[in-house]
Write a protein that holds these residues in place. Structure first.
Motif, PDB file in Angstrom:
ATOM      1  N   UNK A 162       0.880  -1.167   0.000  1.00 24.49           N
ATOM      2  CA  UNK A 162       0.000   0.000   0.000  1.00 24.49           C
ATOM      3  C   UNK A 162       0.915   1.213   0.000  1.00 24.49           C
ATOM      4  N   UNK A 163       0.809   2.031  -1.030  1.00 25.76           N
ATOM      5  CA  UNK A 163       1.698   3.175  -1.195  1.00 25.76           C
ATOM      6  C   UNK A 163       0.894   4.470  -1.153  1.00 25.76           C
ATOM      7  N   UNK A 164       1.362   5.442  -0.334  1.00 29.88           N
ATOM      8  CA  UNK A 164       0.651   6.718  -0.203  1.00 29.88           C
ATOM      9  C   UNK A 164       1.584   7.793   0.330  1.00 29.88           C
ATOM     10  N   UNK A 165       1.479   8.994  -0.198  1.00 32.90           N
ATOM     11  CA  UNK A 165       2.197  10.176   0.292  1.00 32.90           C
ATOM     12  C   UNK A 165       3.642   9.881   0.694  1.00 32.90           C
ATOM     13  N   UNK A 166       4.348   9.096  -0.079  1.00 33.66           N
ATOM     14  CA  UNK A 166       5.737   8.779   0.230  1.00 33.66           C
ATOM     15  C   UNK A 166       5.919   7.661   1.231  1.00 33.66           C
ATOM     16  N   UNK A 167       4.837   7.105   1.777  1.00 35.45           N
ATOM     17  CA  UNK A 167       4.914   6.000   2.721  1.00 35.45           C
ATOM     18  C   UNK A 167       4.512   4.696   2.058  1.00 35.45           C
ATOM     19  N   UNK A 168       4.817   3.590   2.724  1.00 34.90           N
ATOM     20  CA  UNK A 168       4.457   2.279   2.182  1.00 34.90           C
ATOM     21  C   UNK A 168       4.218   1.301   3.328  1.00 34.90           C
ATOM     22  N   UNK A 169       3.211   0.439   3.152  1.00 35.61           N
ATOM     23  CA  UNK A 169       2.862  -0.586   4.140  1.00 35.61           C
ATOM     24  C   UNK A 169       2.667  -1.897   3.390  1.00 35.61           C
ATOM     25  N   UNK A 170       3.282  -2.959   3.885  1.00 32.92           N
ATOM     26  CA  UNK A 170       3.107  -4.281   3.271  1.00 32.92           C
ATOM     27  C   UNK A 170       1.719  -4.817   3.596  1.00 32.92           C
ATOM     28  N   UNK A 171       1.160  -5.579   2.663  1.00 36.18           N
ATOM     29  CA  UNK A 171      -0.141  -6.206   2.880  1.00 36.18           C
ATOM     30  C   UNK A 171      -0.196  -7.496   2.073  1.00 36.18           C
ATOM     31  N   UNK A 172      -1.281  -8.242   2.263  1.00 35.76           N
ATOM     32  CA  UNK A 172      -1.537  -9.457   1.500  1.00 35.76           C
ATOM     33  C   UNK A 172      -2.890  -9.325   0.828  1.00 35.76           C
ATOM     34  N   UNK A 173      -2.933  -9.561  -0.477  1.00 36.59           N
ATOM     35  CA  UNK A 173      -4.193  -9.554  -1.220  1.00 36.59           C
ATOM     36  C   UNK A 173      -4.818 -10.933  -1.042  1.00 36.59           C
ATOM     37  N   UNK A 174      -6.033 -10.977  -0.478  1.00 35.30           N
ATOM     38  CA  UNK A 174      -6.707 -12.251  -0.196  1.00 35.30           C
ATOM     39  C   UNK A 174      -7.693 -12.649  -1.277  1.00 35.30           C
ATOM     40  N   UNK A 175      -8.366 -11.677  -1.883  1.00 37.35           N
ATOM     41  CA  UNK A 175      -9.199 -11.962  -3.045  1.00 37.35           C
ATOM     42  C   UNK A 175      -9.194 -10.754  -3.962  1.00 37.35           C
TER      43      UNK A 175
END
Length: 83
Positions: free
Chosen positions: A18-31
């Protein structure tokens, strides 16, 4: 449980960011569908309502539709849709 989506989603297990305003967070796409996705996150706190979801197939512009505990439902809003 009644299905309310316009197109069915297929189950996947993909790492994404997940990328926003220069930041990033890891995630998992489930569907995933042509129009949206279900994401697993460590915490939804601090994730804005609009962001880019970066996957192997490239970035998708997203808007959060709902949030529950460690899951987020998003709708793709950009011109680039899943192929």
């Amino acid at each position: 449980m009644e299905e309310h989506r316009s197109t069915p989603r297929r189950r996947v297990l993909k790492a994404a960011t997940i990328s926003f305003h220069g930041g990033a967070i890891s995630c998992t796409v489930r569907n995933l569908s042509e129009y949206g996705a279900l994401l697993d996150v460590t915490s939804p706190i601090g994730i804005p309502d609009v962001f880019s979801l970066v996957m192997d197939s490239g970035p998708q512009h997203c808007r959060v539709i709902w949030r529950k505990e460690k899951r987020i439902g998003v709708r793709f809003t950009g011109a680039n849709s899943e192929k």
